[in-house]
Design a protein around this motif. Structure first.
Motif, PDB file in Angstrom:
ATOM      1  N   MET A 102       0.860  -1.198   0.000  1.00 15.14           N
ATOM      2  CA  MET A 102       0.000   0.000   0.000  1.00 15.14           C
ATOM      3  C   MET A 102       0.891   1.241   0.000  1.00 15.14           C
ATOM      4  SD  MET A 102      -2.912   0.826   2.769  1.00 15.14           S
ATOM      5  CE  MET A 102      -3.798   2.362   2.767  1.00 15.14           C
ATOM      6  N   LYS A 103       0.581   2.149  -0.935  1.00 11.43           N
ATOM      7  CA  LYS A 103       1.387   3.367  -1.007  1.00 11.43           C
ATOM      8  C   LYS A 103       0.715   4.464  -0.178  1.00 11.43           C
ATOM      9  CE  LYS A 103       3.993   6.034  -4.256  1.00 11.43           C
ATOM     10  NZ  LYS A 103       4.005   6.733  -5.515  1.00 11.43           N
ATOM     11  N   HIS A 104       1.439   4.910   0.810  1.00  9.26           N
ATOM     12  CA  HIS A 104       0.855   5.904   1.714  1.00  9.26           C
ATOM     13  C   HIS A 104       1.206   7.332   1.314  1.00  9.26           C
ATOM     14  CE1 HIS A 104      -0.332   2.893   4.771  1.00  9.26           C
ATOM     15  NE2 HIS A 104       0.715   2.226   4.294  1.00  9.26           N
ATOM     16  N   ILE A 105       2.240   7.461   0.503  1.00 11.03           N
ATOM     17  CA  ILE A 105       2.748   8.803   0.202  1.00 11.03           C
ATOM     18  C   ILE A 105       2.919   8.949  -1.307  1.00 11.03           C
ATOM     19  CG2 ILE A 105       4.664  10.425   0.551  1.00 11.03           C
ATOM     20  CD1 ILE A 105       5.311   8.850   3.133  1.00 11.03           C
ATOM     21  N   GLU A 106       2.356  10.009  -1.840  1.00 18.75           N
ATOM     22  CA  GLU A 106       2.591  10.314  -3.252  1.00 18.75           C
ATOM     23  C   GLU A 106       3.430  11.588  -3.313  1.00 18.75           C
ATOM     24  OE1 GLU A 106      -0.707  10.007  -5.821  1.00 18.75           O
ATOM     25  OE2 GLU A 106       0.391  10.878  -7.503  1.00 18.75           O
ATOM     26  N   THR A 107       4.601  11.461  -3.888  1.00 19.37           N
ATOM     27  CA  THR A 107       5.500  12.619  -3.953  1.00 19.37           C
ATOM     28  C   THR A 107       5.286  13.337  -5.276  1.00 19.37           C
ATOM     29  OG1 THR A 107       7.090  11.574  -2.494  1.00 19.37           O
ATOM     30  CG2 THR A 107       7.928  13.309  -3.923  1.00 19.37           C
ATOM     31  N   ILE A 108       4.991  14.611  -5.173  1.00 18.52           N
ATOM     32  CA  ILE A 108       4.749  15.430  -6.363  1.00 18.52           C
ATOM     33  C   ILE A 108       6.111  15.867  -6.910  1.00 18.52           C
ATOM     34  CG2 ILE A 108       3.698  17.606  -7.147  1.00 18.52           C
ATOM     35  CD1 ILE A 108       1.572  15.670  -6.159  1.00 18.52           C
ATOM     36  N   GLU A 109       6.239  15.859  -8.221  1.00 14.59           N
ATOM     37  CA  GLU A 109       7.529  16.265  -8.805  1.00 14.59           C
ATOM     38  C   GLU A 109       7.765  17.763  -8.559  1.00 14.59           C
ATOM     39  OE1 GLU A 109       7.800  16.014 -13.044  1.00 14.59           O
ATOM     40  OE2 GLU A 109       9.902  16.646 -13.005  1.00 14.59           O
ATOM     41  N   THR A 110       8.918  18.083  -8.016  1.00 15.34           N
ATOM     42  CA  THR A 110       9.266  19.481  -7.758  1.00 15.34           C
ATOM     43  C   THR A 110      10.718  19.730  -8.151  1.00 15.34           C
ATOM     44  OG1 THR A 110       9.902  18.901  -5.497  1.00 15.34           O
ATOM     45  CG2 THR A 110       7.686  19.768  -5.783  1.00 15.34           C
ATOM     46  N   ARG A 111      11.071  20.998  -8.249  1.00 16.00           N
ATOM     47  CA  ARG A 111      12.463  21.312  -8.516  1.00 16.00           C
ATOM     48  C   ARG A 111      13.289  20.993  -7.277  1.00 16.00           C
ATOM     49  NH1 ARG A 111      15.209  26.924 -10.889  1.00 16.00           N
ATOM     50  NH2 ARG A 111      17.143  25.885 -11.422  1.00 16.00           N
ATOM     51  N   ALA A 144       7.707  32.835  -5.115  1.00 17.49           N
ATOM     52  CA  ALA A 144       7.281  31.510  -5.559  1.00 17.49           C
ATOM     53  C   ALA A 144       6.683  31.535  -6.961  1.00 17.49           C
ATOM     54  CB  ALA A 144       6.263  30.939  -4.584  1.00 17.49           C
ATOM     55  N   SER A 161      19.617  22.955  -7.459  1.00 18.61           N
ATOM     56  CA  SER A 161      19.571  24.262  -8.135  1.00 18.61           C
ATOM     57  C   SER A 161      20.722  25.165  -7.692  1.00 18.61           C
ATOM     58  CB  SER A 161      18.226  24.955  -7.890  1.00 18.61           C
ATOM     59  OG  SER A 161      18.178  25.518  -6.598  1.00 18.61           O
ATOM     60  N   LEU A 173      15.803  21.832  -4.815  1.00 19.64           N
ATOM     61  CA  LEU A 173      16.437  23.107  -4.458  1.00 19.64           C
ATOM     62  C   LEU A 173      17.937  22.950  -4.232  1.00 19.64           C
ATOM     63  CD1 LEU A 173      13.763  24.773  -2.155  1.00 19.64           C
ATOM     64  CD2 LEU A 173      14.048  24.904  -4.626  1.00 19.64           C
ATOM     65  N   CYS A 174      18.341  21.831  -3.659  1.00 16.12           N
ATOM     66  CA  CYS A 174      19.777  21.629  -3.417  1.00 16.12           C
ATOM     67  C   CYS A 174      20.522  21.563  -4.751  1.00 16.12           C
ATOM     68  CB  CYS A 174      20.014  20.341  -2.643  1.00 16.12           C
ATOM     69  SG  CYS A 174      19.236  20.351  -1.037  1.00 16.12           S
TER      70      CYS A 174
END
Lengths: 49, 466
Positions: free
Chosen positions: A1-10, A39, A15, A12-13
């Motif tokens: 079961m997947k509890h966490i969905e990570t949204i694609e983001t830039r 932002a 960058s 920062l490290c």
């Protein structure tokens, strides 16, 4: 079961490596003139993404 | 540092220092809240107790969830350490002496007499004046000469009402266009106007030359006309709205913002946004009023819960309209999670007083338009450049790590320390913070990120169905 969905983001490290070209828009210039944040600014350095 | 919140039916976890955004179920939401302060054993037993009555949440599930969190931590996407302090000020060091944007106050006079105007009816607490071509040309020369290798240069024609000096505006644009290739520069012009003098000539000019136009409209007629009146006290709504509609229609998709101000008179500003939408405008910005403490238009403590609720309802409205195929943009909810600013920009802030300055009709330089009229903040002039280096240093050293109040704020890398002018007016120091502004900003970011998550989920759903 997947509890966490990570949204694609830039990443920062990452960058930090090629960032800081300074070509992006001055934060306050586009519309607000009174309550700026950064932002909603676009990165204009295509090589660093 | 993390921030957890629930909005729009989502459990959202933001990881400040990696920029990570996670949508989680309730078990993970609870586990993340306990993760840093409790042992694995304690987290698991606490959650097993909480979800004991739930058949769909087994001890194995909870353990698996804990391990997912741990993996994200190890991948640097959750609980990422704050390692950026050493970079603070580096961008400004990198760009020391580089100016890339000017706000040209071509008219310190206005044909409207709005009592809430931060610029005191365009006069900035001084004399009425318009900028001559010679002063404006010198300002552009100053910008070119001090822009280093920056190619994109921004110039905003501002006031007062800049169209009261339209001939000079046109001459300055013509001058800039005549020299930009020679210096390998790309000028981006913005015109900020109250609309009273917009005509065919202005529309042609704005659509040909201006990267962006900012059009002042407060929304509902009765709200707009409460403050935005001429010198006879007559409201301006009926005169400007048809002009703005014509301008935007002719703009053919080029950038513009309908920019409103909300005050104590309309903390329920969503109605004003709806009015703008009904009028056919889709690129919108509504800003909280900036005024002296005690001013009748000032937002009160009682207004704040209303404003917060309005921001949430605005997010819902955006999603509803997206789904109905009638999208609109709200300036403060624009957020590009994959292509937003680099860490240098996020630390450095707005650039006022360093890469961005305001120029008065007399050619004086100020850190930004909101400092014009504060004599102590006069930095120099467009002929000799910055001479008040002590004051400029205050701005050069301004960054998110220089503000003690920002240190533990989850939104610091979305906000970058906020507006120096607001901080100065609230605390007497550009290194302070305007706490009400911070609260509003954090709410806007929560809403903006939720909207972006919902859009991605909608797209994913549509792709799965296709």
């Amino acid at each position: 079961m997947k509890h966490i969905e990570t949204i694609e983001t830039r990443n920062l490290c990452e960058s930090a490596k090629n960032g800081g070209c300074g070509e992006c828009q001055t934060s306050c210039q586009s519309a607000c003139k009174t309550s700026c944040g950064i932002a909603n600014q676009q990165c204009e350095n295509t090589e660093s993404k | 540092m993390i921030h957890q919140y629930q909005l729009g039916g989502y459990n959202i976890v933001l990881d400040t220092c990696s920029g990570g955004v996670h949508v989680v179920d309730e078990v993970a939401y609870d586990a993340i809240a306990l993760f840093e302060s409790h042992s694995r054993e304690d987290v698991l037993s606490s959650l097993q107790e909480k979800y004991a009555g739930r058949e769909d949440v087994t001890p194995e599930d909870i353990a698996e969830c804990y391990d997912q969190i741990l993996s994200l931590k190890e991948a640097g996407k959750l609980f990422a350490p704050d390692t950026f302090e050493g970079m603070a000020g580096k961008l400004k060091e990198k760009s020391a002496g580089v100016v890339k944007a000017l706000c040209l106050h071509v008219a310190h006079t206005c044909n409207l007499n709005c009592s809430y105007c931060f610029a005191s009816q365009g006069k900035y607490h001084g004399d009425r004046a318009v900028m001559s071509f010679e002063v404006g040309k010198q300002a552009l020369d100053f910008l070119i000469a001090n822009s280093g290798t920056r190619r994109n240069l921004e110039v905003d024609f501002f006031g007062g009402e800049p169209l009261m000096n339209f001939d000079v505006v046109k001459q300055l644009v013509a001058y800039a266009r005549s020299v930009e290739k020679q210096y390998n520069k790309n000028f981006r012009f913005t015109l900020t106007t109250n609309g009273m003098l917009v005509d065919e000539d202005v529309i042609d000019f704005a659509n040909r030359e201006c990267h962006n136009v900012v059009l002042s409209l407060d929304g509902r007629r009765e709200i707009h006309d409460r403050f935005r009146v001429d010198y006879a006290g007559k409201g301006s709504w009926d005169r400007i709205v048809p002009k703005f509609q014509k301008l935007v229609e002719a703009r053919g998709g080029k950038g513009y913002y309908m920019r409103g101000t909300f005050t104590h008179a309309n903390p329920d500003f969503l109605k004003d946004i709806e009015t703008m939408l009904d009028l056919g405008f889709t690129e919108l910005s509504m800003e909280p009023v900036v005024c002296a403490p005690g001013d009748p238009s000032e937002l009160t403590a009682e207004d704040l819960p209303i404003v917060m609720e309005q921001y949430e309802k605005l997010a819902e409205l955006m999603l509803e309209r997206d789904r109905a195929g009638k999208p609109f943009t709200f300036y403060h909810y624009m957020i590009d999670l994959t292509g937003g600013p680099c860490i240098y920009k996020r630390i450095s802030g707005c650039g006022s007083g360093t890469e961005y300055m305001a120029v008065t009709p007399w050619g004086d330089l100020y850190p930004c338009h909101q400092f014009v009229g504060e004599e102590a903040y006069r930095l120099g002039d467009v002929w000799t450049g910055v001479t008040n280096t002590e004051k400029q240093c205050e701005f050069a050293s301004c960054n998110v790590y220089a503000r003690p109040d920002c240190r533990d704020c989850w939104a610091k890398l979305y906000c970058s320390g906020g507006c120096a002018a607001n901080a100065y007016h609230a605390t007497g120091s550009v290194a302070g913070v305007y706490k009400t502004g911070c609260e509003l900003f954090r709410k806007r970011m929560e809403c903006a990120i939720m909207v972006e998550i919902a859009r991605r989920m909608d797209r994913k759903k549509a792709e799965a169905q296709a």
